[in-house]
Design a protein around this motif. Structure first.
Motif, PDB file in Angstrom:
ATOM      1  N   ARG A 369       0.805  -1.222   0.000  1.00 26.36           N
ATOM      2  CA  ARG A 369       0.000   0.000   0.000  1.00 26.36           C
ATOM      3  C   ARG A 369       0.838   1.271   0.000  1.00 26.36           C
ATOM      4  O   ARG A 369       0.290   2.375   0.062  1.00 26.36           O
ATOM      5  CB  ARG A 369      -0.914   0.013   1.227  1.00 26.36           C
ATOM      6  CG  ARG A 369      -1.951  -1.094   1.251  1.00 26.36           C
ATOM      7  CD  ARG A 369      -2.867  -0.940   2.452  1.00 26.36           C
ATOM      8  NE  ARG A 369      -3.929  -1.945   2.473  1.00 26.36           N
ATOM      9  CZ  ARG A 369      -4.908  -1.987   3.362  1.00 26.36           C
ATOM     10  NH1 ARG A 369      -4.956  -1.069   4.321  1.00 26.36           N
ATOM     11  NH2 ARG A 369      -5.826  -2.929   3.312  1.00 26.36           N
ATOM     12  N   VAL A 481      -6.215   3.639  -3.778  1.00 29.23           N
ATOM     13  CA  VAL A 481      -5.402   2.496  -3.353  1.00 29.23           C
ATOM     14  C   VAL A 481      -6.285   1.292  -3.053  1.00 29.23           C
ATOM     15  O   VAL A 481      -5.925   0.146  -3.354  1.00 29.23           O
ATOM     16  CB  VAL A 481      -4.549   2.881  -2.128  1.00 29.23           C
ATOM     17  CG1 VAL A 481      -3.714   1.699  -1.654  1.00 29.23           C
ATOM     18  CG2 VAL A 481      -3.640   4.058  -2.460  1.00 29.23           C
ATOM     19  N   CYS A 482      -7.463   1.533  -2.479  1.00 31.06           N
ATOM     20  CA  CYS A 482      -8.397   0.449  -2.199  1.00 31.06           C
ATOM     21  C   CYS A 482      -8.849  -0.212  -3.495  1.00 31.06           C
ATOM     22  O   CYS A 482      -8.906  -1.447  -3.599  1.00 31.06           O
ATOM     23  CB  CYS A 482      -9.596   0.980  -1.423  1.00 31.06           C
ATOM     24  SG  CYS A 482     -10.846  -0.267  -1.043  1.00 31.06           S
ATOM     25  N   GLU A 485      -6.036  -2.374  -4.823  1.00 28.66           N
ATOM     26  CA  GLU A 485      -5.857  -3.612  -4.063  1.00 28.66           C
ATOM     27  C   GLU A 485      -6.966  -4.605  -4.360  1.00 28.66           C
ATOM     28  O   GLU A 485      -6.735  -5.813  -4.428  1.00 28.66           O
ATOM     29  CB  GLU A 485      -5.804  -3.304  -2.565  1.00 28.66           C
ATOM     30  CG  GLU A 485      -5.563  -4.514  -1.702  1.00 28.66           C
ATOM     31  CD  GLU A 485      -5.339  -4.159  -0.243  1.00 28.66           C
ATOM     32  OE1 GLU A 485      -5.976  -4.778   0.631  1.00 28.66           O
ATOM     33  OE2 GLU A 485      -4.534  -3.240   0.027  1.00 28.66           O
ATOM     34  N   GLY A 580       0.154   1.575   6.639  1.00 26.81           N
ATOM     35  CA  GLY A 580      -1.278   1.340   6.599  1.00 26.81           C
ATOM     36  C   GLY A 580      -1.947   1.445   7.945  1.00 26.81           C
ATOM     37  O   GLY A 580      -3.134   1.190   8.072  1.00 26.81           O
TER      38      GLY A 580
END
Length: 583
Positions: A369, A481-482, A485, A580
């Motif tokens: 992340r 970023v979510c 991922e 994170g």
């Protein structure tokens, strides 16, 4: 053996191995020197000079024999020399033999005795060495690992470690006990993930840490972005056990039923607008988080109805007809990403453990992340806006890369004072009119050419890079970023209006966020205006128009995720993108 003694033993072992390697290398060189023709010719000439009488007569014959033998090699007479080996070489070879080469640089290497669901959840974040009862001792002796992870779900019936810790399965208990003793003697931390029912003796085997809970929500499995939406019942009831009775009112409403341990749980939650979960049951919180990750509202079904609570006959049809809004889905997914996702849970498990010297660090599960912000503030006002933007973001970047001409601006000094790493790089300007014209014709995001973004990316050290071109708001970086991922995309941004018009037309395959909204929100496309991209991709100096033709996966966020201030009313809590962790 104590940890300090273990560390000293490893240091002495490494020093001894290095000395042996140096000795072997010296012996090999000496053997090569003694067998060389030059040395033998020198010896013959020296003997002839010391005894001129008979030696001068023998000298021509001796030299002729040396000449005849110089073209051939007698391998039988050559001294056998063992290959030069070092302690580090042996350690890397052991990891290569198990397919774990390089595991110590980007991921922790963990020996695992876990259930299948836990194994699927941790695979993207740990390099796993799966132990089985019949080969646990052999594998544990042959592999250098950083962690031993055991879960209670491994003792479930049907698995290879079924009933471990039970007196009836003494062979499996003995094998696991031996593995724990081996880990303790080598200074390897041991963790028990208590995620289900298991024999009580399992918890008393002597783990360094016993964590009550599961492995978190694996967003790559409960994936609302890349997963294809399979239409199903708009409401689903999650049974926590085969003997759980489904309420009659839900059957009358046509609600679907799915078991909590069913392989199709994620698909059923994605296809539903609302999930009904029995209240006050083990694992209720985990089920709620999984439903949120799928963008599904949750309704608790109490065993004893409360007088003032809304009845299921009212709440289920109401929520089923409305459906979650894109903003609501994004908020639920964001909360799971920051607090309950699997890498966050792994970081919590590893925090405070006494790892042996040389272990890369407990933040490795969250290293994926890490975000580096690339920016080119042209004035002090822009630098101040950049600092305010990044410091107010819920996902604080790990580092900022700017041209050296902007490194001393007050806004960048403020970022340094707040603990954000600021890196600078020299950007060369075009020297000729031809270069200036060529750069002007290939401008990318923010007016910078791809070569300039590549120069900034070369200085970055994080796997992801955000191209800062203006105010982004408090939640934008988290959502980007979510999404990356969840989907495994190489770049995330807004749709390229030059190729797709001003707004997605909603045609083509339906995505997850298309079910009750007029436009597509998360969709893989052939062209985007990039905001977040893999750092290695930016270093190639390709124009974003070429990315799709070169095999990259591009994810576009719909108009509900546009740049600019975000109006969501959430706390100002932020997380550090290097770890994170919530700040």
């Amino acid at each position: 053996m104590k940890r300090r003694e273990q560390s000293q033993t490893e240091q002495l072992r490494q020093a001894l191995a290095e000395r042996e390697a140096q000795l072997q290398e010296a012996q090999a060189r000496l053997a090569a020197l003694e067998g060389s023709t030059s040395l033998q010719v020198g010896r013959a000439l020296t003997a002839a000079a010391k005894r001129p009488g008979r030696s001068l007569v023998r000298l021509p014959r001796d030299l002729y024999r040396l000449w005849r033998r110089s073209g051939t090699t007698n391998h039988a007479d050559r001294r056998r020399v063992e290959p030069v080996r070092s302690f580090d070489a042996e350690r890397q070879e052991a990891r290569l033999l198990t397919g774990l080469g390089g595991g110590g640089t980007d991921r922790l290497v963990a020996a695992t005795v876990v259930g299948p669901e836990v194994q699927k959840a941790i695979d993207p974040y740990l390099s796993s060495v799966v132990l089985r009862p019949h080969d646990a001792q052999i594998v544990m002796d042959a592999v250098d690992v950083d962690l031993l992870l055991v879960s209670s779900s491994a003792a479930a019936p049907g698995s290879s470690w079924a009933h471990v810790g039970d007196p009836a399965a003494v062979d499996r208990t003995r094998a696991l006990h031996w593995v724990l003793e081996s880990a303790g003697s080598r200074g390897i931390p041991t963790v028990l993930l208590d995620d289900g029912t298991a024999p009580p003796a399992l918890r008393r085997l002597g783990f360094d840490r016993v964590y009550k809970g599961d492995a978190g929500v694996p967003l790559h499995l409960f994936n609302p972005v890349a997963a294809e939406l399979a239409l199903g019942p708009e409401a689903v009831y999650v049974r926590t056990g085969p003997d759980t009775v489904v309420p009659d009112v839900l059957l009358e409403l046509g609600v679907g039923v799915i078991d909590v341990d069913s392989p199709g749980l994620a698909d059923a939650l994605r296809a539903a607008n609302v999930a009904v979960i029995p209240e006050s049951t083990p694992g209720e919180a985990a089920l709620r988080r999984r439903a949120w990750a799928c963008g599904t509202r949750v309704v608790s079904h109490p065993a004893v109805p409360a007088p003032e609570s809304e009845d299921l006959t009212v709440s289920v049809p109401r929520l089923r007809s409305l459906g979650p809004t894109p903003r609501e889905v994004r908020t639920m997914l964001r909360q799971v990403f920051l607090e309950e996702a699997t890498p966050v849970r792994l970081a919590t498990l590893l925090e405070g453990l006494d790892f042996s010297e040389g272990t890369p660090g407990t933040e490795l599960p969250l290293s994926g992340r890490g975000v580096a912000v690339l920016a080119d503030p042209g004035s002090a006002e822009e630098a101040d806006r950049l600092a305010e933007d990044l410091l107010s973001s819920r996902l604080r970047p790990a580092e900022v890369v700017v041209p050296d001409t902007a490194g001393r601006l007050p806004g960048l000094q403020r970022l340094r004072a707040e603990g954000v790493t600021v890196l600078t790089v020299h950007l060369s300007a075009p020297d000729t009119p031809e270069e200036l014209e060529r750069e002007a014709g290939t401008t990318g995001p923010g007016g910078l050419a791809p070569g300039q973004w590549a120069a900034l990316a070369e200085r970055a050290t994080r796997p992801w890079a955000y191209l800062w071109t203006g105010t982004i708001g408090g939640h934008r970086l988290v959502d980007l970023v979510c999404a990356a991922e969840c989907s495994g995309a190489d770049a995330v941004g807004i749709p390229d209006t030059a190729e797709h018009g001003t707004e997605p037309d909603g045609g083509g395959e339906r995505g997850f966020f298309d079910r009750n909204t007029g436009v597509r929100q998360y969709v893989f496309v052939t062209g985007i205006e990039p905001e977040l991209a893999r750092t290695d991709l930016l270093r190639k100096s390709w124009h974003p128009r070429e990315w799709n033709r070169r095999g990259t996966r591009l994810l576009a966020l719909g108009p509900g995720h546009g740049t600019g201030p975000d109006g969501d009313d959430e706390g100002s809590t932020h997380v550090d993108a290097s770890t994170g962790a919530v700040g």
